[in-house]
Motif scaffolding. Sequence first.
Motif, PDB file in Angstrom:
ATOM      1  N   ASP A  65       0.831  -1.203   0.000  1.00  0.00           N
ATOM      2  CA  ASP A  65       0.000   0.000   0.000  1.00  0.00           C
ATOM      3  C   ASP A  65       0.866   1.253   0.000  1.00  0.00           C
ATOM      4  O   ASP A  65       0.607   2.202   0.728  1.00  0.00           O
ATOM      5  N   SER A 101       0.372  -4.857   3.172  1.00  0.00           N
ATOM      6  CA  SER A 101      -0.809  -4.177   2.639  1.00  0.00           C
ATOM      7  C   SER A 101      -1.898  -4.190   3.699  1.00  0.00           C
ATOM      8  O   SER A 101      -2.384  -5.251   4.077  1.00  0.00           O
ATOM      9  N   GLN A 129      -4.919  -3.145   3.314  1.00  0.00           N
ATOM     10  CA  GLN A 129      -6.171  -3.588   2.695  1.00  0.00           C
ATOM     11  C   GLN A 129      -6.221  -5.112   2.593  1.00  0.00           C
ATOM     12  O   GLN A 129      -7.231  -5.739   2.937  1.00  0.00           O
ATOM     13  N   ASN A 147      -1.655   9.384  -0.947  1.00  0.00           N
ATOM     14  CA  ASN A 147      -1.082   9.465   0.399  1.00  0.00           C
ATOM     15  C   ASN A 147      -2.056  10.097   1.389  1.00  0.00           C
ATOM     16  O   ASN A 147      -2.166   9.652   2.539  1.00  0.00           O
ATOM     17  N   ARG A 165      -4.901   7.546   2.144  1.00  0.00           N
ATOM     18  CA  ARG A 165      -4.461   6.451   3.010  1.00  0.00           C
ATOM     19  C   ARG A 165      -4.345   6.880   4.466  1.00  0.00           C
ATOM     20  O   ARG A 165      -4.541   6.069   5.370  1.00  0.00           O
ATOM     21  N   SER A 166      -4.022   8.158   4.698  1.00  0.00           N
ATOM     22  CA  SER A 166      -3.856   8.642   6.071  1.00  0.00           C
ATOM     23  C   SER A 166      -5.085   9.412   6.555  1.00  0.00           C
ATOM     24  O   SER A 166      -5.045  10.008   7.638  1.00  0.00           O
ATOM     25  N   ASN A 189      -4.878   3.057   8.815  1.00  0.00           N
ATOM     26  CA  ASN A 189      -4.487   3.741   7.589  1.00  0.00           C
ATOM     27  C   ASN A 189      -4.525   2.788   6.407  1.00  0.00           C
ATOM     28  O   ASN A 189      -4.078   1.651   6.490  1.00  0.00           O
ATOM     29  N   GLY A 190      -5.059   3.278   5.300  1.00  0.00           N
ATOM     30  CA  GLY A 190      -5.153   2.472   4.092  1.00  0.00           C
ATOM     31  C   GLY A 190      -6.470   1.757   3.932  1.00  0.00           C
ATOM     32  O   GLY A 190      -6.727   1.181   2.879  1.00  0.00           O
ATOM     33  N   ARG A 220     -10.644   1.409   3.456  1.00  0.00           N
ATOM     34  CA  ARG A 220     -11.569   2.158   2.614  1.00  0.00           C
ATOM     35  C   ARG A 220     -12.765   2.664   3.415  1.00  0.00           C
ATOM     36  O   ARG A 220     -13.802   2.991   2.850  1.00  0.00           O
TER      37      ARG A 220
END
Length: 612
Positions: free
Chosen positions: A80, A155, A157, A490, A493-494, A526-527, A529
Amino acid sequence: MLLAHLRTGLTALATISMAWVPLVAGAQEPTWRHAISVLEEPKLPRDFKALPYVNVDAPKGGELRLSAEGTFDSFNPLIDRGSPALGTTLVFETLLKTSENEVLASYGLLAEAVAVPDDMSSASFRLRPEAKWADGQPVTPEDVIFSFDAAKQHSTQLASYYRHVTAAEKTGDREVTFRFDEKNNRELPAIVGDFPVLPKHWWEGKDARGQQRDISRTTLEPLMGSGAYKIGAVQPGSTIRYERRDDYWGKDLPINVGQHNFATISYTYFADPDVEFEAFRAGTVDYYQESSSSRWATRYAFDAVKDGRVVREALPNQFRATGVMQAMVPNMRRDIFKDERVREALNYAFDFEDLNKNLAYGGLKRVDSFFWGTELASSGLPQGRELEILEGIKDQVPPEVFNKPYTNPVGGDPQKVRDNFRQAIALMKEAGWELKGNRMVNTKTGQPMSFEILLNSPALERSVLPFVASLKKIGIDARIRTVDASQYINRIRSFDYDVIWSVWAQTMNPGNEQADYWGSQSVGRNGSRNYAGIADPAIDTLIGMITAAPNRDEQVAAVKAMDRVLLARHYVMPLFYTGETKIAYWNRLAHPQTLPEYGIGFPDIWWAKAKQ
């Protein structure tokens, strides 16, 4: 299948899940099967010769020139980090491969067979003896285990998606078994066949500069895979060319017959979507998937369209088994969006009807479900089993789910717009905000309401600007910030944003990915959805019921109940979609006359016409 790119003016990762239909009769010795399916037995027998929608005589050769918006800085598909390059699915393969003619049926690719015990506590895959990496070495269970472990480790996710998979173990010379921490989960046996398998020995070696490779890092080194193509020429951030391998081990497999027809497939990246479209018009790009209804209606009157050199098609295929939620998403990690009345008020300020008429020439439909366009979408009032499920968590859900069907506000004429503004102001007042002069301010702090809408493409600005203007009329200061692809990724993701434009794609079998979309456990990861920051006990309960559903009826009822609660909480401002894939391509490309029921097979089953 795990990481699908939707071309909607932005790139969105769409996690697609599968469930399991028990296919094994004996409890002790599971039967090895050539395929698994979700809703019914696989349609194709063990000895099938080719997928029914391919042209087995498709010519080989020619080039396919594609475009993309943004940039890229990595070919690594298991992490990720960075901006992933398009096209890596041409290089890397999975254990199973789906058929676009069936709702989530998968047939063996790297694996020739799969076996699952009656309690679905594990899944075993037997690798094909002929499966080879591009350097000629065999694909081994060690490669599968290395790739799976790297995916879970690097990852967030994929770690969430495979959180119920506790281990991948070598259980035979060509056999790998995945262990699960729960039984009778209909989804797990199928999704473990769906991650890209990478060569362990290659990653444990050194690059051309003598540096040790690192699976946890981004890289633009041309990676080695087992797929039909290899990475050829690369200009970092700008262009990639993939070249078909004449020595590809799987070119004669029935699951691959009639596919991988282009000799080269290239991607050129553009910073400006209008420049990208002009490149297509000029003929330097062969294929264009249109995301703008207004451009589709007004900008395809050029000579190549008129004389038939450019073909246009609007295809419903992909949406026959895919639900879509496209929305503006307020981040509830920000205090100003924690009150659902504020979020509902924002929706009253969005005039879809005016936008559809003036910007999209009536070509759009308003989304009113997180599973829009499918049998999973809630509608009307809950009944039957869905009602029973909601009554079981009655104290945790809004009362309107029982007595008020969800509808979006309707605008389009001055009176309706004024009424919507009044409703928005009233909701804001209930939430502790009031209109003073021309500003909406917090009654306790005196701070005006102000936020930023983060976008990753200038093409989206024209659809957001009318919304910004409407918000200004009720005293809300909203600003648009459009950033490049790398910065956008970025920040997403954060969770560094106030409001974003996002898309979730849903299959006919929602499963583990729902926890990553809406579950409490994903709020701080983080990362994930869970862009809205949803932490709702009722939603968590419903996600658990979906993933543990013992049959299709129970699953559908739980999905509709969850959809209804998500809508009632106003976690997003639903936008719009067309329900069709709009494509244009130069007539030097061709596809089978009958496309698959649930897809368009691009680019796998398309081909280049012979030059006249």
